[in-house]
Design a protein around this motif. Structure first.
Motif, PDB file in Angstrom:
ATOM      1  N   VAL A  71       1.869  13.887   0.064  1.00  0.00           N
ATOM      2  CA  VAL A  71       1.209  12.954   0.744  1.00  0.00           C
ATOM      3  C   VAL A  71       1.104  11.129   0.286  1.00  0.00           C
ATOM      4  O   VAL A  71       0.180  11.671  -0.784  1.00  0.00           O
ATOM      5  N   VAL A  72       1.165  10.294   1.752  1.00  0.00           N
ATOM      6  CA  VAL A  72       0.538   9.402   1.400  1.00  0.00           C
ATOM      7  C   VAL A  72      -0.445   9.309   1.895  1.00  0.00           C
ATOM      8  O   VAL A  72       0.112   8.845   3.672  1.00  0.00           O
ATOM      9  N   ALA A  73      -1.646   9.602   1.892  1.00  0.00           N
ATOM     10  CA  ALA A  73      -2.771   9.443   3.291  1.00  0.00           C
ATOM     11  C   ALA A  73      -3.184   8.389   3.053  1.00  0.00           C
ATOM     12  O   ALA A  73      -3.971   8.621   4.922  1.00  0.00           O
ATOM     13  N   PHE A  74      -3.463   7.090   2.799  1.00  0.00           N
ATOM     14  CA  PHE A  74      -3.892   5.948   3.806  1.00  0.00           C
ATOM     15  C   PHE A  74      -3.275   5.649   4.707  1.00  0.00           C
ATOM     16  O   PHE A  74      -2.995   5.856   6.178  1.00  0.00           O
ATOM     17  N   CYS A  75      -1.540   5.558   4.349  1.00  0.00           N
ATOM     18  CA  CYS A  75      -0.729   5.606   5.521  1.00  0.00           C
ATOM     19  C   CYS A  75      -0.896   6.912   7.128  1.00  0.00           C
ATOM     20  O   CYS A  75      -0.781   6.556   8.264  1.00  0.00           O
ATOM     21  N   GLN A  76      -0.272   7.603   6.435  1.00  0.00           N
ATOM     22  CA  GLN A  76      -0.723   9.072   7.361  1.00  0.00           C
ATOM     23  C   GLN A  76      -1.926   9.181   7.846  1.00  0.00           C
ATOM     24  O   GLN A  76      -1.917   9.843   9.178  1.00  0.00           O
ATOM     25  N   TYR A  77      -3.273   9.134   7.503  1.00  0.00           N
ATOM     26  CA  TYR A  77      -4.479   9.366   7.844  1.00  0.00           C
ATOM     27  C   TYR A  77      -5.435   7.864   7.813  1.00  0.00           C
ATOM     28  O   TYR A  77      -6.220   8.404   9.192  1.00  0.00           O
ATOM     29  N   VAL A  78      -5.056   6.581   8.312  1.00  0.00           N
ATOM     30  CA  VAL A  78      -5.702   6.048   8.128  1.00  0.00           C
ATOM     31  C   VAL A  78      -5.200   4.141   8.834  1.00  0.00           C
ATOM     32  O   VAL A  78      -5.791   3.427  10.139  1.00  0.00           O
ATOM     33  N   CYS A  79      -4.206   4.004   8.264  1.00  0.00           N
ATOM     34  CA  CYS A  79      -3.815   3.041   8.320  1.00  0.00           C
ATOM     35  C   CYS A  79      -3.804   2.460   9.831  1.00  0.00           C
ATOM     36  O   CYS A  79      -2.637   2.824  10.840  1.00  0.00           O
TER      37      CYS A  79
ATOM     38  N   LEU B 133       0.915  -1.153  -0.070  1.00  0.00           N
ATOM     39  CA  LEU B 133       0.308   0.195  -0.063  1.00  0.00           C
ATOM     40  C   LEU B 133       0.778   0.869   0.469  1.00  0.00           C
ATOM     41  O   LEU B 133       0.207   1.972  -0.601  1.00  0.00           O
ATOM     42  N   ASN B 134       1.823   1.315   1.284  1.00  0.00           N
ATOM     43  CA  ASN B 134       3.182   2.162   0.700  1.00  0.00           C
ATOM     44  C   ASN B 134       3.166   2.779  -0.915  1.00  0.00           C
ATOM     45  O   ASN B 134       3.781   3.999  -0.967  1.00  0.00           O
ATOM     46  N   PHE B 135       4.106   0.993  -1.483  1.00  0.00           N
ATOM     47  CA  PHE B 135       5.136   1.305  -2.471  1.00  0.00           C
ATOM     48  C   PHE B 135       3.635   2.473  -3.662  1.00  0.00           C
ATOM     49  O   PHE B 135       3.931   3.279  -4.464  1.00  0.00           O
ATOM     50  N   MET B 136       2.197   1.840  -3.329  1.00  0.00           N
ATOM     51  CA  MET B 136       1.562   2.470  -4.323  1.00  0.00           C
ATOM     52  C   MET B 136       1.574   3.646  -4.113  1.00  0.00           C
ATOM     53  O   MET B 136       1.118   4.175  -5.025  1.00  0.00           O
ATOM     54  N   GLN B 137       1.126   4.172  -3.179  1.00  0.00           N
ATOM     55  CA  GLN B 137       0.129   5.236  -2.368  1.00  0.00           C
ATOM     56  C   GLN B 137       1.940   6.776  -3.264  1.00  0.00           C
ATOM     57  O   GLN B 137       1.940   7.421  -3.784  1.00  0.00           O
ATOM     58  N   GLN B 138       3.322   6.337  -2.833  1.00  0.00           N
ATOM     59  CA  GLN B 138       4.439   6.889  -3.029  1.00  0.00           C
ATOM     60  C   GLN B 138       4.123   6.964  -4.558  1.00  0.00           C
ATOM     61  O   GLN B 138       4.657   8.054  -4.856  1.00  0.00           O
ATOM     62  N   LEU B 139       3.888   5.829  -5.691  1.00  0.00           N
ATOM     63  CA  LEU B 139       4.011   5.655  -6.970  1.00  0.00           C
ATOM     64  C   LEU B 139       3.327   7.157  -7.188  1.00  0.00           C
ATOM     65  O   LEU B 139       3.007   7.534  -8.690  1.00  0.00           O
ATOM     66  N   PHE B 140       1.624   7.148  -6.887  1.00  0.00           N
ATOM     67  CA  PHE B 140       1.247   8.316  -7.121  1.00  0.00           C
ATOM     68  C   PHE B 140       1.461   9.989  -6.587  1.00  0.00           C
ATOM     69  O   PHE B 140       1.224  10.242  -7.353  1.00  0.00           O
ATOM     70  N   ALA B 141       1.738   9.368  -5.827  1.00  0.00           N
ATOM     71  CA  ALA B 141       2.952  10.691  -5.045  1.00  0.00           C
ATOM     72  C   ALA B 141       3.813  11.083  -5.589  1.00  0.00           C
ATOM     73  O   ALA B 141       4.085  12.242  -5.479  1.00  0.00           O
ATOM     74  N   GLY B 142       4.130   9.960  -6.013  1.00  0.00           N
ATOM     75  CA  GLY B 142       5.323  10.893  -7.493  1.00  0.00           C
ATOM     76  C   GLY B 142       4.431  11.447  -8.810  1.00  0.00           C
ATOM     77  O   GLY B 142       5.673  11.439  -9.495  1.00  0.00           O
ATOM     78  N   GLY B 143       3.697  11.511  -9.226  1.00  0.00           N
ATOM     79  CA  GLY B 143       3.071  12.002 -10.214  1.00  0.00           C
ATOM     80  C   GLY B 143       3.522  10.479 -11.609  1.00  0.00           C
ATOM     81  O   GLY B 143       3.173  10.964 -12.612  1.00  0.00           O
ATOM     82  N   LEU B 144       3.343   9.243 -10.484  1.00  0.00           N
ATOM     83  CA  LEU B 144       3.726   7.980 -12.176  1.00  0.00           C
ATOM     84  C   LEU B 144       5.128   8.445 -12.667  1.00  0.00           C
ATOM     85  O   LEU B 144       5.768   8.506 -13.898  1.00  0.00           O
ATOM     86  N   SER B 145       6.375   9.376 -12.369  1.00  0.00           N
ATOM     87  CA  SER B 145       7.585   9.643 -12.660  1.00  0.00           C
ATOM     88  C   SER B 145       8.182   8.976 -13.235  1.00  0.00           C
ATOM     89  O   SER B 145       9.393   8.516 -13.855  1.00  0.00           O
TER      90      SER B 145
END
Length: 269
Positions: free
Chosen positions: A141-149, A51-63
């Motif tokens: 922002v890694v939303a799930f890790c920061q606010y939910v998990c 989950l963290n990896f997937m969030q980092q992927l989108f937080a980095g703009g898929l660059s």
């Protein structure tokens, strides 16, 4: 099922073996993730959480697309589907153990089935939309890790107990710790509430359940549609092997006609 419980325990130990063996950082691949939910911020963890990896992927703009990890996640999903949730997830193990506590239980029903779709909303919003939206705004922002998990405060709490460093106020007076307490209490009166209603990783793996190689399968030639399998299952399935199935094997034990088997088992004619 003893085999499944052993697999869960071994997975939890292997995911967090830095607690008992100080693996040098150079041997820990930052672009590698374990199959199940396991907090990458815990000092005991040997690899990242999907989950963290997937969030980092989108937080980095898929660059910077790490092709190796994308292939690894896809391979896991295609091979196991949500069998990972039932066999290889430490947080799933915690909920299974809490379910053993004697207490009035809330059985699955039409409402729990409807609520099971919430995790797909968490997947779309917390894993994809928010990290990517903040990226467009110039923030990471890694939303799930920061606010939910709830796994992060749980891992921190276990590490505190294991190292004897003492419980600090910020560990308890924290809303995510409150989320953890709610999940724990809910898991005592309801089977796997986090997996059923919240976990985006389960939602992701569930998308591949029907085509996963090693998940539970139904032999239509032997099935008499008695629905004993559905009654035995505590998850919100409508059919064995659908997107809610975690391949725990309870349906297989309940089937008197030998119509259900795991993907690695040879079917008897």
């Amino acid at each position: 099922m003893v085999t499944r419980r052993l697999a869960q325990i071994c997975s939890a130990i292997l995911y967090n073996c830095n607690l008992i063996s100080d693996i040098p950082a150079k041997y820990i691949n930052s672009e590698f993730c374990v199959p199940g939910l396991n907090c990458r911020y815990c000092p005991a963890s040997v690899a990242g959480c999907p989950l963290n990896f997937m969030q980092q992927l989108f937080a980095g703009g898929l660059s910077n697309l790490p092709v190796r990890v994308l292939c690894w996640l896809l391979l896991l999903a295609l091979a196991f589907g949500r069998l990972i949730c039932g066999w290889l997830c430490p947080f799933g193990l915690l909920q299974d153990l809490l379910d053993k506590i004697p207490a009035p239980k809330i059985p699955k029903n039409e409402w729990t089935h409807r609520l099971s779709y919430l995790k797909y909303i968490f997947l779309a919003v917390c894993i994809v939309a928010i990290p990517f939206g903040f990226y467009l705004g110039g923030q990471r922002v890694v939303a799930f890790c920061q606010y939910v998990c709830p796994n992060m405060p749980f891992s921190n709490f276990l590490m505190t107990l294991a190292t004897g460093s003492g419980i600090r106020p910020y560990m308890i007076f924290n809303y995510r710790f409150a989320i953890l307490i709610v999940v724990i209490v809910a898991a005592i009166v309801m089977f796997r509430p986090f997996c059923r209603f919240i976990c985006p990783l389960g939602a992701f793996y569930g998308l591949f359940n029907k085509i996963a190689l090693l998940s539970v399968k139904v032999d239509d030639a032997k099935c008499v549609h008695c629905n004993a399998c559905l009654r035995a299952c505590k998850m919100d399935i409508k059919k064995v092997g659908d997107h809610e199935c975690i391949s725990c094997g309870e349906c297989k034990n309940a089937c008197k006609f030998g119509a259900i088997h795991f993907g690695w088992e040879k079917t008897k004619k």
